[in-house]
Design an enzyme around this catalytic site. Structure first.
Site, PDB file in Angstrom:
ATOM      1  N   ARG A 155      76.502  21.130  19.957  1.00 22.19           N
ATOM      2  CA  ARG A 155      76.780  21.648  21.295  1.00 22.19           C
ATOM      3  C   ARG A 155      76.212  20.709  22.343  1.00 22.19           C
ATOM      4  O   ARG A 155      75.338  19.878  22.060  1.00 22.19           O
ATOM      5  CB  ARG A 155      76.187  23.047  21.480  1.00 22.19           C
ATOM      6  CG  ARG A 155      74.669  23.083  21.421  1.00 22.19           C
ATOM      7  CD  ARG A 155      74.086  24.292  22.125  1.00 22.19           C
ATOM      8  NE  ARG A 155      72.653  24.401  21.925  1.00 22.19           N
ATOM      9  CZ  ARG A 155      71.746  23.709  22.590  1.00 22.19           C
ATOM     10  NH1 ARG A 155      72.129  22.826  23.503  1.00 22.19           N
ATOM     11  NH2 ARG A 155      70.460  23.871  22.349  1.00 22.19           N
ATOM     12  N   GLY A 157      73.988  19.697  25.700  1.00 16.66           N
ATOM     13  CA  GLY A 157      72.762  20.129  26.340  1.00 16.66           C
ATOM     14  C   GLY A 157      71.482  19.791  25.599  1.00 16.66           C
ATOM     15  O   GLY A 157      71.471  19.050  24.625  1.00 16.66           O
ATOM     16  N   VAL A 159      67.232  21.284  24.524  1.00 15.34           N
ATOM     17  CA  VAL A 159      66.627  22.259  23.629  1.00 15.34           C
ATOM     18  C   VAL A 159      66.589  23.633  24.282  1.00 15.34           C
ATOM     19  O   VAL A 159      66.400  23.771  25.485  1.00 15.34           O
ATOM     20  CB  VAL A 159      65.206  21.815  23.237  1.00 15.34           C
ATOM     21  CG1 VAL A 159      64.301  21.707  24.462  1.00 15.34           C
ATOM     22  CG2 VAL A 159      64.584  22.759  22.203  1.00 15.34           C
ATOM     23  N   THR A 160      66.757  24.672  23.465  1.00 17.34           N
ATOM     24  CA  THR A 160      66.569  26.042  23.927  1.00 17.34           C
ATOM     25  C   THR A 160      66.016  26.879  22.782  1.00 17.34           C
ATOM     26  O   THR A 160      65.924  26.423  21.633  1.00 17.34           O
ATOM     27  CB  THR A 160      67.869  26.659  24.468  1.00 17.34           C
ATOM     28  OG1 THR A 160      67.556  27.846  25.213  1.00 17.34           O
ATOM     29  CG2 THR A 160      68.836  27.025  23.349  1.00 17.34           C
ATOM     30  N   TYR A 161      65.656  28.106  23.127  1.00 11.60           N
ATOM     31  CA  TYR A 161      65.085  29.046  22.154  1.00 11.60           C
ATOM     32  C   TYR A 161      65.984  30.262  22.041  1.00 11.60           C
ATOM     33  O   TYR A 161      66.509  30.755  23.045  1.00 11.60           O
ATOM     34  CB  TYR A 161      63.684  29.487  22.608  1.00 11.60           C
ATOM     35  CG  TYR A 161      63.152  30.711  21.890  1.00 11.60           C
ATOM     36  CD1 TYR A 161      62.620  30.609  20.602  1.00 11.60           C
ATOM     37  CD2 TYR A 161      63.192  31.973  22.491  1.00 11.60           C
ATOM     38  CE1 TYR A 161      62.137  31.735  19.947  1.00 11.60           C
ATOM     39  CE2 TYR A 161      62.712  33.095  21.836  1.00 11.60           C
ATOM     40  CZ  TYR A 161      62.193  32.975  20.561  1.00 11.60           C
ATOM     41  OH  TYR A 161      61.734  34.093  19.904  1.00 11.60           O
ATOM     42  N   ALA A 223      71.426  30.961  29.443  1.00  6.09           N
ATOM     43  CA  ALA A 223      71.720  29.554  29.165  1.00  6.09           C
ATOM     44  C   ALA A 223      73.096  29.441  28.514  1.00  6.09           C
ATOM     45  O   ALA A 223      73.525  30.348  27.787  1.00  6.09           O
ATOM     46  CB  ALA A 223      70.656  28.954  28.256  1.00  6.09           C
ATOM     47  N   ILE A 224      73.766  28.336  28.782  1.00  3.23           N
ATOM     48  CA  ILE A 224      75.111  28.117  28.259  1.00  3.23           C
ATOM     49  C   ILE A 224      75.186  26.732  27.634  1.00  3.23           C
ATOM     50  O   ILE A 224      74.756  25.745  28.229  1.00  3.23           O
ATOM     51  CB  ILE A 224      76.173  28.237  29.375  1.00  3.23           C
ATOM     52  CG1 ILE A 224      76.173  29.647  29.961  1.00  3.23           C
ATOM     53  CG2 ILE A 224      77.559  27.875  28.852  1.00  3.23           C
ATOM     54  CD1 ILE A 224      77.084  29.808  31.170  1.00  3.23           C
ATOM     55  N   GLY A 236      78.189  28.961  22.906  1.00  6.49           N
ATOM     56  CA  GLY A 236      78.444  29.903  23.991  1.00  6.49           C
ATOM     57  C   GLY A 236      77.267  30.134  24.909  1.00  6.49           C
ATOM     58  O   GLY A 236      76.678  29.195  25.422  1.00  6.49           O
ATOM     59  N   CYS A 254      65.816  23.545  28.353  1.00  8.20           N
ATOM     60  CA  CYS A 254      66.958  22.821  28.916  1.00  8.20           C
ATOM     61  C   CYS A 254      66.557  21.448  29.462  1.00  8.20           C
ATOM     62  O   CYS A 254      67.340  20.799  30.151  1.00  8.20           O
ATOM     63  CB  CYS A 254      67.640  23.623  30.029  1.00  8.20           C
ATOM     64  SG  CYS A 254      68.055  25.288  29.549  1.00  8.20           S
TER      65      CYS A 254
END
Length: 327
Positions: A155, A157, A159-161, A223-224, A236, A254
């Site tokens: 995907r 972008g 890093v996210t959790y 977040a997307i 998503g 992000c």
């Protein structure tokens, strides 16, 4: 415009925008509140046409010098709904499921010219995911000894959790039949969340120039990150509902410094302590399960309205799903 792209492409869901000042104070705006309305089944949403190519509300006809207007019904696309919102689905399992569905839809389009859309709704156990733009500089832990599982994905972008209390929506839709425009798709996903926060919780959320996602003041609540393969979307959005936000301290969410993350639960608590609106007072006392339930219902309803979809529920039992993926 009608030709499918030869290569896959991804869209980053968060990036720096240097002209935006940091340290913006946050205010939760509360509107006069109407009681939450539960609905029993999403099938045919009220008319909302976001794609002018597929439907129009009215058409005008000139007949014998007189202009007449007739109403044209919007055609709803069929959408398969895989609803696991009460389950904690391991990230790698959901990721594999998405890729399998994308593969089947590509084959169906080749053979039949179109495919149904699919929406997956779920929660994940605690996990960090990295996108194509991710840098280890935004990790506040040793990648060889992470506090939770880490997955590098395709995907867009940083890093996210993901974790319990966060509702994740994975739309797998054919943009050829909606609008072949990635910016439109990102803004439309944001619109779904903005409508949910406004209509269900009276929280006024917004977009932020130069950044993707949904914000309330200086806090990012959704977040997307997406991937598109031959105009079929996957990955998503993730909306923090009752999420424990402490794991975000392990990363620079992000890749954006100087900003915070928020949740619906936290915003409701702040709203309760900062105003005397008795119409919203009871929201503060809802338990976590109720908040998840209410948010889930609103999310799938607003998604169906904005994308003009008619749901067909498909049941997949989690043990069978795990068995099919060898988990």
């Amino acid at each position: 415009m009608g030709r499918a792209p030869r290569e896959e492409f991804s869209v980053q869901f968060c990036f720096s925008f240097n002209s935006i000042p940091y340290g913006v104070s946050r205010t939760v705006q509360i509107r006069p509140f109407s009681p939450i309305q539960h609905y029993t089944h999403v099938t045919k949403p009220r008319s909302f046409c976001s794609n002018s190519d597929s439907c129009s509300r009215f058409s005008s006809l000139a007949i014998n010098g007189h202009r007449r207007t007739k109403r044209v019904q919007c055609l709803l696309r069929s959408c398969e709904l895989l609803d696991f919102h009460q389950e904690l689905i391991p990230y790698e399992l959901a990721w594999s499921l998405q890729k399998d569905i994308v593969k089947k839809k590509k084959s169906q389009i080749e053979n039949e010219g179109d495919c149904n859309d699919t929406l997956i709704v779920l929660q994940h156990p605690s996990v960090f995911t990295l996108g194509t733009a991710s840098s280890n500089n935004n990790l506040n832990f040793d990648i060889k000894n992470p506090p939770f599982d880490v997955h590098r994905t395709e995907r867009g972008g940083e890093v996210t959790y993901h974790g319990p209390g966060q509702l994740v929506m994975y739309p797998i839709i054919n943009l050829r039949k909606h609008k072949m425009d990635l910016h439109w798709y990102l803004r439309t996903l944001e619109e779904v969340v903005i409508r949910v926060l406004s209509s269900t919780f009276s929280i006024q959320a917004s977009r932020m120039e130069g950044l993707t996602g949904v914000w309330v003041g200086n806090e990012k609540v959704a977040a997307i990150g997406i991937r598109v393969n031959q105009w079929i979307t996957y990955h998503g959005l993730a909306l923090n509902v009752t999420t424990d936000l402490s794991p975000f301290k392990w990363i620079v969410p992000c890749g954006i410094h100087g900003r915070q993350v928020g949740s619906i639960k936290g915003l409701l608590k702040e709203a309760q302590s900062s105003c005397n609106n008795h119409d919203t007072a009871y929201l503060h006392h809802l338990d976590d399960d109720s908040l998840i339930h209410i948010t889930h219902k609103s999310l799938i309803e607003e998604f169906s309205k904005v994308f003009q979809l008619e749901y067909h529920h498909k049941t997949i039992y989690v043990p069978m799903l795990c068995e099919s993926k060898g988990k």
